[in-house]
Design an enzyme around this catalytic site. Structure first.
Site, short mmCIF file in Angstrom:
data_model
loop_
_atom_site.label_atom_id
_atom_site.label_comp_id
_atom_site.label_asym_id
_atom_site.label_seq_id
_atom_site.Cartn_x
_atom_site.Cartn_y
_atom_site.Cartn_z
N ARG A 161 0.86 -1.10 0.07
CA ARG A 161 0.17 -0.03 0.00
C ARG A 161 0.93 1.05 -0.05
O ARG A 161 0.43 2.26 -0.72
CB ARG A 161 -0.87 0.04 1.09
CG ARG A 161 -1.86 1.09 1.27
CD ARG A 161 -2.88 0.76 2.44
NE ARG A 161 -3.77 2.05 2.46
CZ ARG A 161 -4.11 2.86 3.41
NH1 ARG A 161 -3.15 2.91 4.21
NH2 ARG A 161 -5.04 3.57 3.50
N HIS A 207 0.48 4.59 -2.25
CA HIS A 207 0.47 5.86 -1.84
C HIS A 207 1.53 7.06 -2.09
O HIS A 207 1.38 8.19 -1.96
CB HIS A 207 -0.11 5.82 -0.41
CG HIS A 207 -1.29 5.55 -0.26
ND1 HIS A 207 -2.26 5.87 0.88
CD2 HIS A 207 -2.04 4.48 -0.87
CE1 HIS A 207 -3.33 5.19 0.73
NE2 HIS A 207 -3.19 4.50 -0.15
N HIS A 219 -5.96 -6.04 -2.93
CA HIS A 219 -6.44 -6.25 -1.92
C HIS A 219 -6.82 -7.63 -1.58
O HIS A 219 -7.64 -7.96 -0.58
CB HIS A 219 -7.89 -5.44 -2.23
CG HIS A 219 -7.82 -3.99 -1.87
ND1 HIS A 219 -8.80 -3.09 -2.23
CD2 HIS A 219 -6.77 -3.09 -1.53
CE1 HIS A 219 -8.23 -1.89 -1.72
NE2 HIS A 219 -7.00 -1.76 -1.56
N ASN A 267 -3.78 8.56 4.59
CA ASN A 267 -2.67 8.15 5.40
C ASN A 267 -2.75 8.04 6.82
O ASN A 267 -2.36 7.29 7.66
CB ASN A 267 -1.39 8.96 4.74
CG ASN A 267 -1.12 8.44 3.58
OD1 ASN A 267 -1.36 7.24 2.83
ND2 ASN A 267 -0.46 9.67 2.67
#
Length: 337
Positions: A70, A74, A201, A102
């Site tokens: 992740r 990001h 995911h 975040n």
């Protein structure tokens, strides 16, 4: 002699065409400043050091694999893959860690600190934090039973962060399909990339606060999301009450939450996607996203192949190379020469 020369040309021509296709088929063409062998001479142990620390972290907590993957998403969606997400607040920096996507959810920074510390001991001021992120994400996928692929290296680290970029560019868990498509397109990623990368995911968990809306007030009318499978809806309500329990966790893939496979897509087809941004790919999808979800639900190999291609594509978003950026000695702070 002439026949031999013509045979040589006919053999080389397809190779040239293939290379040309690779160079021009993406909004982020192959960056020739990046190479899998970038640290071969300057820090030959770099990849092994990263893998060793990630392996220990994932063995302690399987969820850490998803957290590290992740972080690459990001990071790359804000100013490119430059490790800006790792910067803490300072006199001149407003950290991206405080952005809505975040805050209270981005994690794994301590693992990256450990990697950086060991690399600085082995090869001072050589391996960038941006490259550490890319390697750690790849290793996390592989350690979860997913694919292994060569990562191109040679990125430099940003000397700035963008709180607004983090807030605006990273899709929220309640995003609509059109918002997802728009934000991925902004990064040069198409609808196939969107579906494939969402497949990350298949590992990890999400907090109640990220999916509560779907259970109690999806459309502002006090009703749940009609696309939710009824039994799954009941399970989620037991984990995520209407008030309180914001940090209660539910797996994004309820069947194999720590194994990198295609069950995530099977869940979407059966109305058991956890986040709104997950289920939108199928329930609200028309054409590309819906058909791609169905393909990956039926064919794990197709998903794995495209996931690797899309991860490589994402890792090539606006890297800093050459004289751009710097090599931080501490990933949390800009290095002052």
């Amino acid at each position: 002699m002439e026949i031999a020369r013509m045979k040589s040309i006919s053999f080389l021509l397809p190779l040239c065409l293939i290379l040309a296709f690779i160079l021009h088929s993406s909004s982020h063409p192959l960056n020739l400043n990046l190479s899998p062998n970038f640290y071969e001479k300057s820090c030959p142990a770099a990849k092994q050091i990263v893998k060793s620390v990630v392996e220990k972290a994932v063995s302690r907590e399987a969820r850490m694999a998803a957290s590290l993957v992740r972080l690459q998403f990001h990071d790359c969606f804000v100013k490119g893959c430059d490790a800006s997400i790792l910067l803490d607040d300072s006199a001149n920096i407003v950290s991206e860690k405080q952005s809505n996507p975040n805050k209270n959810s981005a994690r794994g920074f301590d693992v990256l600190d450990q990697i950086k510390s060991e690399l600085e001991e082995a090869c001072p001021r050589t391996v960038s934090c941006a490259d550490i992120l890319i390697i750690a994400a790849r290793d996390s996928v592989a350690l979860s039973g997913g694919p292994y692929w060569e990562v191109a290296l040679g990125r430099k680290d940003s000397t700035s962060a963008s709180l607004s970029g983090s807030n605006n560019n990273i899709p929220a868990p309640n995003s609509t399909l059109q918002t997802l498509i728009t934000k991925f397109k902004r990064q040069g990623l198409d609808e196939v990339d969107l579906v494939a990368l969402s497949g990350a995911h298949t590992i990890g968990q999400s907090r109640c606060t990220s999916f509560r809306q779907r259970l109690y007030n999806q459309s502002g009318n006090g009703q749940p999301d009609y696309t939710l499978d009824e039994s799954y809806y009941g399970q989620l309500k037991s984990v995520c009450p209407q008030s309180g329990g914001d940090n209660n966790l539910s797996p994004l893939d309820a069947v194999t939450p720590t194994k990198f496979d295609n069950y995530y897509f099977k869940h979407l087809v059966s109305g058991r996607g956890l986040l709104n941004s997950d289920e939108e790919l199928f329930a609200k999808g028309e054409g590309t996203t819906m058909e791609t979800v169905k393909l990956y639900a039926a064919d794990e190999g197709a998903f794995i192949q495209q996931f690797v291609e899309s991860m490589i594509k994402m890792a090539n978003i606006s890297p800093l190379t050459g004289t751009q950026g710097q090599i931080r000695t501490n990933c949390r702070f800009v290095t002052v020469n």
